[in-house]
Write a protein that holds these residues in place. Sequence first.
Motif, short mmCIF file in Angstrom:
data_model
loop_
_atom_site.label_atom_id
_atom_site.label_comp_id
_atom_site.label_asym_id
_atom_site.label_seq_id
_atom_site.Cartn_x
_atom_site.Cartn_y
_atom_site.Cartn_z
N UNK A 1 0.82 -1.20 -0.04
CA UNK A 1 0.01 0.00 0.18
C UNK A 1 1.09 1.24 -0.02
N UNK A 2 0.39 2.03 -0.78
CA UNK A 2 1.41 3.56 -0.80
C UNK A 2 0.11 4.50 -0.27
N UNK A 3 0.42 5.38 0.63
CA UNK A 3 -0.38 6.28 1.00
C UNK A 3 0.29 7.75 0.50
N UNK A 4 -0.54 8.60 0.32
CA UNK A 4 -0.25 9.98 -0.63
C UNK A 4 -0.82 11.16 0.01
N UNK A 5 -0.34 12.09 0.66
CA UNK A 5 -1.07 13.37 1.10
C UNK A 5 -1.71 14.29 -0.28
N UNK A 6 -2.71 14.46 -0.31
CA UNK A 6 -3.21 15.60 -1.07
C UNK A 6 -4.27 16.35 -0.67
N UNK A 7 -3.69 17.61 -0.38
CA UNK A 7 -4.23 18.54 0.57
C UNK A 7 -4.65 18.33 1.72
N UNK A 8 -5.92 17.99 2.27
CA UNK A 8 -6.19 17.45 3.40
C UNK A 8 -6.66 16.02 3.49
N UNK A 9 -6.51 15.37 2.10
CA UNK A 9 -7.08 14.07 2.06
C UNK A 9 -5.78 13.15 2.23
N UNK A 10 -5.83 11.67 2.58
CA UNK A 10 -4.90 10.76 2.27
C UNK A 10 -5.29 9.62 1.36
N UNK A 11 -4.91 9.60 0.23
CA UNK A 11 -5.29 8.55 -0.66
C UNK A 11 -4.25 7.36 -0.69
#
Length: 86
Positions: A1-11
Amino acid sequence: VVAVIDSEDVIFYNLSSIAAPAQTETLVGPDSASDIAAYGSFVYVLGDRLKIFDVSNPADPFSPGSVNTSNSNFYVTAGKSGVFAW
């Protein structure tokens, strides 16, 4: 699993198929997220609080909780001994 911060979300992306990574979930992270770390099946996102995500099931990541932190913390690291923010 890869988690990415995008603004205030975690994708979250499931990389079990390298040829076709799939987005599995978008979850709300802390306000003004600044850093991200992972250890084992947990992802830690630092912002105005430290939010913890359990990714043991890549198809269904969830957040079991969070803890308040100092607004002067900008970096987080995780390892066998614990999670550190500074």
